[in-house]
Scaffold this active site. Structure first.
Site, PDB file in Angstrom:
ATOM      1  N   HIS A   5      63.265  40.511   6.924  1.00  0.00           N
ATOM      2  CA  HIS A   5      64.299  39.276   7.166  1.00  0.00           C
ATOM      3  C   HIS A   5      64.602  39.060   5.874  1.00  0.00           C
ATOM      4  O   HIS A   5      64.015  38.036   5.038  1.00  0.00           O
ATOM      5  CB  HIS A   5      63.696  38.215   7.941  1.00  0.00           C
ATOM      6  CG  HIS A   5      63.232  38.569   9.563  1.00  0.00           C
ATOM      7  ND1 HIS A   5      64.203  38.985  10.236  1.00  0.00           N
ATOM      8  CD2 HIS A   5      62.071  38.597  10.117  1.00  0.00           C
ATOM      9  CE1 HIS A   5      63.631  38.975  11.533  1.00  0.00           C
ATOM     10  NE2 HIS A   5      62.319  38.778  11.267  1.00  0.00           N
ATOM     11  N   ASN A  20      52.345  44.285  11.426  1.00  0.00           N
ATOM     12  CA  ASN A  20      53.536  44.036  11.190  1.00  0.00           C
ATOM     13  C   ASN A  20      53.972  42.510  10.466  1.00  0.00           C
ATOM     14  O   ASN A  20      53.085  41.620  10.639  1.00  0.00           O
ATOM     15  CB  ASN A  20      54.082  43.790  12.496  1.00  0.00           C
ATOM     16  CG  ASN A  20      55.736  43.847  12.672  1.00  0.00           C
ATOM     17  OD1 ASN A  20      56.559  44.438  11.875  1.00  0.00           O
ATOM     18  ND2 ASN A  20      56.356  42.735  13.312  1.00  0.00           N
ATOM     19  N   GLU A  80      51.990  39.134  11.406  1.00  0.00           N
ATOM     20  CA  GLU A  80      51.825  38.117  10.292  1.00  0.00           C
ATOM     21  C   GLU A  80      50.475  37.593  10.063  1.00  0.00           C
ATOM     22  O   GLU A  80      50.373  36.204  10.112  1.00  0.00           O
ATOM     23  CB  GLU A  80      52.756  36.938  10.542  1.00  0.00           C
ATOM     24  CG  GLU A  80      54.203  37.727  10.888  1.00  0.00           C
ATOM     25  CD  GLU A  80      55.370  36.685  11.409  1.00  0.00           C
ATOM     26  OE1 GLU A  80      54.948  35.436  11.848  1.00  0.00           O
ATOM     27  OE2 GLU A  80      56.422  36.762  11.708  1.00  0.00           O
ATOM     28  N   ASP A 115      67.306  41.712   9.554  1.00  0.00           N
ATOM     29  CA  ASP A 115      68.500  41.182   9.494  1.00  0.00           C
ATOM     30  C   ASP A 115      68.621  40.543   8.123  1.00  0.00           C
ATOM     31  O   ASP A 115      67.587  40.595   7.119  1.00  0.00           O
ATOM     32  CB  ASP A 115      68.633  40.053  10.474  1.00  0.00           C
ATOM     33  CG  ASP A 115      67.366  39.157  10.466  1.00  0.00           C
ATOM     34  OD1 ASP A 115      66.690  38.957   9.384  1.00  0.00           O
ATOM     35  OD2 ASP A 115      67.362  38.290  11.399  1.00  0.00           O
ATOM     36  N   GLU A 162      62.321  44.298  12.062  1.00  0.00           N
ATOM     37  CA  GLU A 162      63.250  43.373  12.352  1.00  0.00           C
ATOM     38  C   GLU A 162      64.264  42.874  11.594  1.00  0.00           C
ATOM     39  O   GLU A 162      64.435  41.860  10.849  1.00  0.00           O
ATOM     40  CB  GLU A 162      62.318  42.001  12.502  1.00  0.00           C
ATOM     41  CG  GLU A 162      60.780  42.205  13.610  1.00  0.00           C
ATOM     42  CD  GLU A 162      59.915  41.001  13.669  1.00  0.00           C
ATOM     43  OE1 GLU A 162      60.682  39.840  13.362  1.00  0.00           O
ATOM     44  OE2 GLU A 162      59.113  41.249  13.976  1.00  0.00           O
TER      45      GLU A 162
HETATM   46  O1  G3I Z   1      61.519  29.040  25.981  1.00  0.00           O
HETATM   47  C1  G3I Z   1      62.408  28.103  25.915  1.00  0.00           C
HETATM   48  C2  G3I Z   1      63.153  27.286  26.744  1.00  0.00           C
HETATM   49  O2  G3I Z   1      62.367  27.238  27.702  1.00  0.00           O
HETATM   50  C3  G3I Z   1      63.840  25.995  26.123  1.00  0.00           C
HETATM   51  O3  G3I Z   1      64.803  25.731  26.820  1.00  0.00           O
HETATM   52  C4  G3I Z   1      64.362  26.703  24.836  1.00  0.00           C
HETATM   53  C5  G3I Z   1      65.130  25.254  24.067  1.00  0.00           C
HETATM   54  O4  G3I Z   1      65.110  25.559  22.680  1.00  0.00           O
HETATM   55  O5  G3I Z   1      63.490  27.324  23.681  1.00  0.00           O
HETATM   56  C6  G3I Z   1      62.909  28.562  24.354  1.00  0.00           C
HETATM   57  O6  G3I Z   1      61.894  28.969  23.564  1.00  0.00           O
HETATM   58  C7  G3I Z   1      62.563  29.644  22.593  1.00  0.00           C
HETATM   59  C8  G3I Z   1      62.197  31.077  22.301  1.00  0.00           C
HETATM   60  O7  G3I Z   1      62.527  31.333  21.092  1.00  0.00           O
HETATM   61  C9  G3I Z   1      62.643  31.633  23.535  1.00  0.00           C
HETATM   62  O8  G3I Z   1      64.151  31.768  23.354  1.00  0.00           O
HETATM   63  C10 G3I Z   1      62.203  28.798  21.056  1.00  0.00           C
HETATM   64  O9  G3I Z   1      62.525  27.353  20.977  1.00  0.00           O
HETATM   65  C11 G3I Z   1      62.628  29.538  19.874  1.00  0.00           C
HETATM   66  O10 G3I Z   1      61.927  29.146  18.927  1.00  0.00           O
HETATM   67  C12 G3I Z   1      62.166  30.920  19.930  1.00  0.00           C
HETATM   68  O11 G3I Z   1      62.489  31.699  18.792  1.00  0.00           O
HETATM   69  C13 G3I Z   1      62.166  32.958  18.637  1.00  0.00           C
HETATM   70  C14 G3I Z   1      61.089  32.793  17.243  1.00  0.00           C
HETATM   71  O12 G3I Z   1      60.715  34.179  17.170  1.00  0.00           O
HETATM   72  C15 G3I Z   1      59.864  31.920  17.505  1.00  0.00           C
HETATM   73  O13 G3I Z   1      58.831  32.189  16.713  1.00  0.00           O
HETATM   74  C16 G3I Z   1      63.256  33.890  18.420  1.00  0.00           C
HETATM   75  O14 G3I Z   1      63.917  33.881  19.588  1.00  0.00           O
HETATM   76  C17 G3I Z   1      62.759  35.298  18.071  1.00  0.00           C
HETATM   77  O15 G3I Z   1      63.721  35.938  17.911  1.00  0.00           O
HETATM   78  C18 G3I Z   1      61.778  35.201  16.724  1.00  0.00           C
HETATM   79  O16 G3I Z   1      61.382  36.255  16.501  1.00  0.00           O
HETATM   80  C19 G3I Z   1      60.477  36.342  15.403  1.00  0.00           C
HETATM   81  C20 G3I Z   1      59.463  37.418  15.609  1.00  0.00           C
HETATM   82  O17 G3I Z   1      58.802  37.459  16.705  1.00  0.00           O
HETATM   83  C21 G3I Z   1      58.355  37.651  14.541  1.00  0.00           C
HETATM   84  N1  G3I Z   1      59.107  37.741  13.085  1.00  0.00           N
HETATM   85  C22 G3I Z   1      59.842  36.703  12.940  1.00  0.00           C
HETATM   86  C23 G3I Z   1      61.002  36.723  13.961  1.00  0.00           C
HETATM   87  C24 G3I Z   1      61.954  35.527  13.658  1.00  0.00           C
HETATM   88  O18 G3I Z   1      61.495  34.330  13.778  1.00  0.00           O
END
Ligand code: G3I
Length: 346
Positions: free
Chosen positions: A236, A200, A159, A267, A265
């Site tokens: 996405h 990416n 990004e 969806d 990715e």
């Molecule tokens: O690790 C913490 C945990 O300690 C806490 O209890 C919990 C409470 O909300 O949050 C956890 O962190 C989360 C993290 O995923 C791990 O599960 C974050 O809140 C959450 O925002 C985060 O979201 C991820 C997101 O990237 C963040 O940018 C998604 O799972 C993940 O699928 C998503 O993936 C991204 C790609 O890397 C790049 N392209 C876009 C894609 C979708 O956003």
């Protein structure tokens, strides 16, 4: 023995002798998995996954059974792998690697340099260019070395551009200038010359200002001898914005530049509730996107961003939207799943 029973016994013996009696008449051949169907086209078909899902046996059965590739959704990101400066932790990523190995799945490494999910020690202070270069190089090379030979691709920089094709003003861009991208690719290549190195991004599915920026950048990087080898289309999509124009043409133009392309990715979210009409449109979009990859030889595979609505990232980020994946929250295949099978020849 009555005549009829005698005849049955005789014909059963004849079948056995001919080696025909083993399979019961009702046995059906096992349907091919998405991975097997894609393999026939020399592509992989994969799904992202995340560590909290590893307690869900029914989920894991499908993840391991249906998909030929996986991408850790979070486990390889900077905040997880280097939570303190110079202290690396690959525990979560190794959990995904072990599952992938046990199920003969390829792994895409995601991601080394991104403005998001960075540790506080990195974002909470300012850095000179020299300091940040050293930190970045060490992060990239330590992680790539750790997984050397075990990941097929690295999303080295994720990004990097804004929608209008200007560089995103990330910590790395602001401190190091645009050259951080070439440096990151070179540093990764030094350590693992066999992993294919990708840029990416999202909203680069069709031909637009953002994908144009990547086209120009990759052309320049290749002219400069920088080891960029792949372009990742995150994919996405959202029904309310329409299917992007020119996906196949876009994939083809990157292939013609000499890099491979992966759909990394995918969806397709909808405004909830998901009606049968919306799910039918979604199914057609999945088929069209997968087909655009199938027809370009250098498009190497498709990864969906997890496979079930049970674990999609969408509802928490886009309230009121969801139902984005080919399996519903009960792990039941949706029309999109059947449409993907069909386009793969299943
Ligand atoms: O690790 C913490 C945990 O300690 C806490 O209890 C919990 C409470 O909300 O949050 C956890 O962190 C989360 C993290 O995923 C791990 O599960 C974050 O809140 C959450 O925002 C985060 O979201 C991820 C997101 O990237 C963040 O940018 C998604 O799972 C993940 O699928 C998503 O993936 C991204 C790609 O890397 C790049 N392209 C876009 C894609 C979708 O956003």
């Amino acid at each position: 023995m009555p005549v009829s029973r005698h005849l049955i016994a005789l014909s059963a013996a004849a079948c056995l002798a001919a080696g025909l009696a083993a399979a019961p008449a009702t046995a059906e051949p096992r349907p091919r998995t998405l991975a097997e169907l894609a393999e026939k086209h020399h592509k992989y078909f994969g799904s992202a996954t995340d560590n909290p899902e590893f307690t869900d046996a029914a989920y894991l059965k499908l993840l391991g059974g249906e998909f030929g590739q996986t991408t850790p959704g979070n486990a390889m990101k900077w905040e997880t792998t280097e939570p303190r400066r110079g202290v690396f932790d690959f525990t979560a990523a190794e959990e995904v690697m072990a599952f992938a190995k046990a199920h003969h799945q390829k792994v895409r490494g995601h991601t080394l340099v991104w403005h998001n999910q960075l540790p506080a020690w990195l974002t909470g202070r300012s850095w000179t260019a020299g300091e940040l270069r050293a930190v970045l190089k060490n992060h990239i090379q330590t992680e790539v070395r750790h997984f050397k030979g075990r990941v097929i691709h690295w999303d080295v920089v994720n990004e990097a551009f804004n929608e209008d094709g200007t560089y995103r003003e990330s910590l790395f861009y602001k401190t190091l200038g645009p050259g951080y991208i070439a440096d990151a690719l070179r540093w990764a290549h030094e350590v693992d010359p066999h992993a294919k190195l990708y840029l990416n991004d999202y909203n680069v599915d069709g031909v637009n200002a953002k994908s144009d920026a990547y086209y120009k950048l990759i052309k320049q990087l290749k002219a400069d001898g920088v080891p960029v080898e792949g372009f990742g289309l995150q994919g996405h999509l959202a029904l309310q914005y329409g299917f992007p124009a020119g996906v196949q043409e876009n994939i083809q133009r990157f292939a013609d530049l000499g890099v491979e392309v992966a759909v990394t990715e995918l969806d397709i979210r909808v405004n909830l509730p998901a009606t049968p009409e919306k799910l039918a449109t979604q199914a057609a979009w999945y088929a069209d996107y997968v087909k655009a990859c199938l027809v370009v030889r250098k498009c190497v595979g498709v990864t969906i961003w997890d496979y079930t609505d049970k674990y999609s990232w969408i509802p928490s980020v886009f309230p009121g939207e969801g139902a984005a994946l080919p399996y519903d929250e009960n792990l039941t295949p949706k029309p999109a799943y059947h449409a993907i099978r069909k386009v793969l020849g299943g």
